[in-house]
Design an enzyme around this catalytic site. Structure first.
Site, PDB file in Angstrom:
ATOM      1  N   ASN A 118       0.665  -1.281   0.158  1.00 35.44           N
ATOM      2  CA  ASN A 118      -0.052   0.007   0.093  1.00 35.44           C
ATOM      3  C   ASN A 118       0.808   1.290  -0.092  1.00 35.44           C
ATOM      4  OD1 ASN A 118      -0.564   1.838   2.632  1.00 35.44           O
ATOM      5  ND2 ASN A 118       0.081   0.057   3.180  1.00 35.44           N
ATOM      6  N   PHE A 171      -1.953   8.163   4.278  1.00 35.83           N
ATOM      7  CA  PHE A 171      -2.711   8.719   5.246  1.00 35.83           C
ATOM      8  C   PHE A 171      -3.921   9.291   4.978  1.00 35.83           C
ATOM      9  CE2 PHE A 171       1.189   9.543   8.251  1.00 35.83           C
ATOM     10  CZ  PHE A 171       1.636   8.363   8.547  1.00 35.83           C
ATOM     11  N   SER A 219       5.731   5.260   8.443  1.00 40.01           N
ATOM     12  CA  SER A 219       5.163   5.114   7.331  1.00 40.01           C
ATOM     13  C   SER A 219       6.151   5.165   6.051  1.00 40.01           C
ATOM     14  CB  SER A 219       3.865   5.625   7.162  1.00 40.01           C
ATOM     15  OG  SER A 219       3.303   5.726   5.836  1.00 40.01           O
ATOM     16  N   ASN A 274       5.041   6.269   3.319  1.00 42.43           N
ATOM     17  CA  ASN A 274       4.175   6.758   2.209  1.00 42.43           C
ATOM     18  C   ASN A 274       4.028   8.267   2.451  1.00 42.43           C
ATOM     19  OD1 ASN A 274       3.734   4.298   0.521  1.00 42.43           O
ATOM     20  ND2 ASN A 274       2.466   3.598   2.367  1.00 42.43           N
ATOM     21  N   THR A 275       4.786   8.787   3.545  1.00 43.40           N
ATOM     22  CA  THR A 275       4.696  10.160   3.852  1.00 43.40           C
ATOM     23  C   THR A 275       6.156  10.761   3.672  1.00 43.40           C
ATOM     24  OG1 THR A 275       2.796  10.203   5.171  1.00 43.40           O
ATOM     25  CG2 THR A 275       4.131  12.161   5.503  1.00 43.40           C
ATOM     26  N   LYS A 280       6.459   4.084  16.894  1.00 42.43           N
ATOM     27  CA  LYS A 280       6.218   3.057  15.923  1.00 42.43           C
ATOM     28  C   LYS A 280       7.178   2.976  14.917  1.00 42.43           C
ATOM     29  CE  LYS A 280       3.021   0.661  12.769  1.00 42.43           C
ATOM     30  NZ  LYS A 280       1.687   0.297  12.440  1.00 42.43           N
ATOM     31  N   ASN A 326       6.376  -1.385  11.427  1.00 40.79           N
ATOM     32  CA  ASN A 326       5.501  -0.918  10.193  1.00 40.79           C
ATOM     33  C   ASN A 326       5.816  -1.954   8.847  1.00 40.79           C
ATOM     34  OD1 ASN A 326       3.835   0.762   8.576  1.00 40.79           O
ATOM     35  ND2 ASN A 326       4.250   2.638  10.079  1.00 40.79           N
TER      36      ASN A 326
HETATM   37  C1  FMN Z   1      -3.484  -0.986   3.908  1.00 41.40           C
HETATM   38  C2  FMN Z   1      -2.643  -0.412   4.875  1.00 41.40           C
HETATM   39  C3  FMN Z   1      -2.922   0.669   5.468  1.00 41.40           C
HETATM   40  C4  FMN Z   1      -1.846   0.741   6.714  1.00 41.40           C
HETATM   41  N1  FMN Z   1      -1.986   2.106   7.315  1.00 41.40           N
HETATM   42  C5  FMN Z   1      -1.220   2.373   8.359  1.00 41.40           C
HETATM   43  C6  FMN Z   1      -1.507   3.534   9.027  1.00 41.40           C
HETATM   44  O1  FMN Z   1      -2.118   4.474   8.711  1.00 41.40           O
HETATM   45  N2  FMN Z   1      -0.731   3.883  10.179  1.00 41.40           N
HETATM   46  C7  FMN Z   1       0.352   2.823  10.674  1.00 41.40           C
HETATM   47  O2  FMN Z   1       1.071   3.014  11.746  1.00 41.40           O
HETATM   48  N3  FMN Z   1       0.312   1.723   9.898  1.00 41.40           N
HETATM   49  C8  FMN Z   1      -0.277   1.327   8.765  1.00 41.40           C
HETATM   50  N4  FMN Z   1      -0.242   0.187   8.317  1.00 41.40           N
HETATM   51  C9  FMN Z   1       0.943  -0.775   8.830  1.00 41.40           C
HETATM   52  C10 FMN Z   1       0.202  -1.823   9.847  1.00 41.40           C
HETATM   53  O3  FMN Z   1      -0.382  -1.167  10.836  1.00 41.40           O
HETATM   54  C11 FMN Z   1       1.271  -3.181  10.133  1.00 41.40           C
HETATM   55  O4  FMN Z   1       2.255  -2.276  10.941  1.00 41.40           O
HETATM   56  C12 FMN Z   1       1.833  -3.807   8.950  1.00 41.40           C
HETATM   57  O5  FMN Z   1       0.642  -3.800   7.964  1.00 41.40           O
HETATM   58  C13 FMN Z   1       2.167  -4.872   9.228  1.00 41.40           C
HETATM   59  O6  FMN Z   1       1.441  -5.806   9.988  1.00 41.40           O
HETATM   60  P1  FMN Z   1       0.506  -7.098   9.009  1.00 41.40           P
HETATM   61  O7  FMN Z   1       1.558  -7.841   8.412  1.00 41.40           O
HETATM   62  O8  FMN Z   1      -0.230  -7.912   9.984  1.00 41.40           O
HETATM   63  O9  FMN Z   1      -0.095  -6.180   8.098  1.00 41.40           O
HETATM   64  C14 FMN Z   1      -0.848  -0.217   7.351  1.00 41.40           C
HETATM   65  C15 FMN Z   1      -0.964  -1.482   6.640  1.00 41.40           C
HETATM   66  C16 FMN Z   1      -1.638  -1.614   5.326  1.00 41.40           C
HETATM   67  C17 FMN Z   1      -1.723  -2.994   4.643  1.00 41.40           C
END
Ligand code: FMN
Length: 329
Positions: free
Chosen positions: A87, A91, A154, A156-157, A192, A221
């Site tokens: 992704n 945000f 993140s 993406n920012t 984080k 993350n």
């Molecule tokens: C579509 C998507 C959006 C995410 N948005 C955020 C976010 O806004 N803030 C954040 O701290 N992490 C965000 N994450 C990261 C997740 O919180 C997590 O740290 C990461 O996906 C690893 O966990 P997983 O393998 O269980 O998905 C996002 C992940 C995904 C897949």
């Protein structure tokens, strides 16, 4: 099941958890250690749904101070052969003023699980304004959170991950400590971090977190790695799901070992089963979170993980989750 459906679902009361799944951290009682990871419910629209699905806590956000749309579409891709996601959402957020009344309403009605709020800056905020963005979020929403996650990881920012350095952390938290005001006072604050940090930098960040009196680390993350974790898809953004499981576990173990268990860790990355959650806990996580696993395995995953964890505890002769934290270090 969509977020809107979940939000509209009748609440049939939170499920009761086995007492051995409970854990207390920062004086907060968690009925079980399985949390919703940030990013799934960015605008806090389905809080009651997360409680109903059996989560032990939910991390809402990332919330930004002002509303913003995020990146243009397409911005999320499935990698089905690895049950992974990529992704670059950037945000999308309705902003703190839209989110605040939703959480206020839930607080008034009563909620049985702790709520974490995850904060990030607006994408058009210049570097010198980043601290002010976090301060605004803490001042407006701090009192509504059981604990707070400062997201500096993140991918993406643009520029956000530069704040993952001891120098920048000191600068940020000095400003935050001075100006955040009463709203966030007494609330645990966690950082984080990214799984892409170089190991030495990561260790220095942990030392700085301890020195600054931060209350925990969320590890971690999404990753910008691809080939290194055996993924050939080349979409831009952060990769999540099973390909990052081992990397996340190493990160958890490294932090736990380096800090000698002095700072609680929320382990997140790649969890799709009870066994996955169990090994993150044994590596050093006191709590764990899921995102991508929920997308591929469905909402029943939470209950499956909990019953699997209770079995694993019993078979291993543990009386509680707390007893298993970090035993594989
Ligand atoms: C579509 C998507 C959006 C995410 N948005 C955020 C976010 O806004 N803030 C954040 O701290 N992490 C965000 N994450 C990261 C997740 O919180 C997590 O740290 C990461 O996906 C690893 O966990 P997983 O393998 O269980 O998905 C996002 C992940 C995904 C897949």
């Amino acid at each position: 099941m969509t977020l809107r459906m979940l939000a509209a679902m009748p609440a049939f009361g939170p499920p009761r958890d086995k007492p051995e799944l409970g854990i207390k951290l920062w004086g907060i009682d968690f009925p079980n250690p399985i949390g919703l990871a940030a990013g799934m419910d960015k605008d806090a629209v389905a809080i009651r749904g997360w409680e109903t699905l059996g989560f032990g806590f939910a991390e809402l956000g990332t919330i930004t101070p002002r509303p913003q749309a995020g990146n243009e579409i397409p911005r999320i891709w499935r990698v089905p052969e690895r049950r992974a996601l990529i992704n670059r959402l950037g945000f999308p957020s309705e902003g703190m003023e839209a989110v605040a009344p939703r959480i206020e309403r839930i607080r008034k009605a009563g909620i049985s699980i702790p709520l974490a709020l995850n904060f990030g800056p607006n994408s058009d905020t210049p570097p010198e304004g980043i601290a002010a963005d976090y301060i605004a979020l803490l001042a407006r929403l701090g009192r509504l959170a059981d604990f707070i996650v400062v997201n500096v990881s993140s991918p993406n920012t643009p520029g956000l991950r530069d704040w993952q350095s001891p120098e920048k952390m000191r600068e940020l938290f000095a400003a935050v400590g001075e100006h955040a005001g009463e709203s966030a006072r007494g609330r645990p604050v966690l950082l984080k971090i990214s799984p892409d940090l170089e190991r030495n930098v990561m260790f220095r960040i942990c030392d700085t977190a301890l020195a600054l009196g931060l209350n925990g680390i969320v590890a971690g993350n999404t990753t910008v790695a691809r080939a290194a974790v055996g993924v050939s898809a080349s979409h831009p953004g952060g990769l999540s799901g099973p390909p990052i499981l081992i990397r996340a576990r190493e990160l958890i173990r490294d932090i736990y070992t380096h800090t000698r268990g002095q700072i609680p860790i929320i382990g997140v990355g790649g969890i799709a089963s009870a066994e996955d959650a169990w090994l993150h806990i044994r590596a050093g996580a006191s709590l764990v979170e899921v995102y991508t696993g929920l997308v591929y395995e469905g909402p029943g995953l939470v209950v499956r993980i909990k019953s699997g964890l209770a079995d694993l505890l019993r078979r291993g002769g543990f009386r509680s989750i707390g007893e298993a934290v970090g035993i594989d270090r």
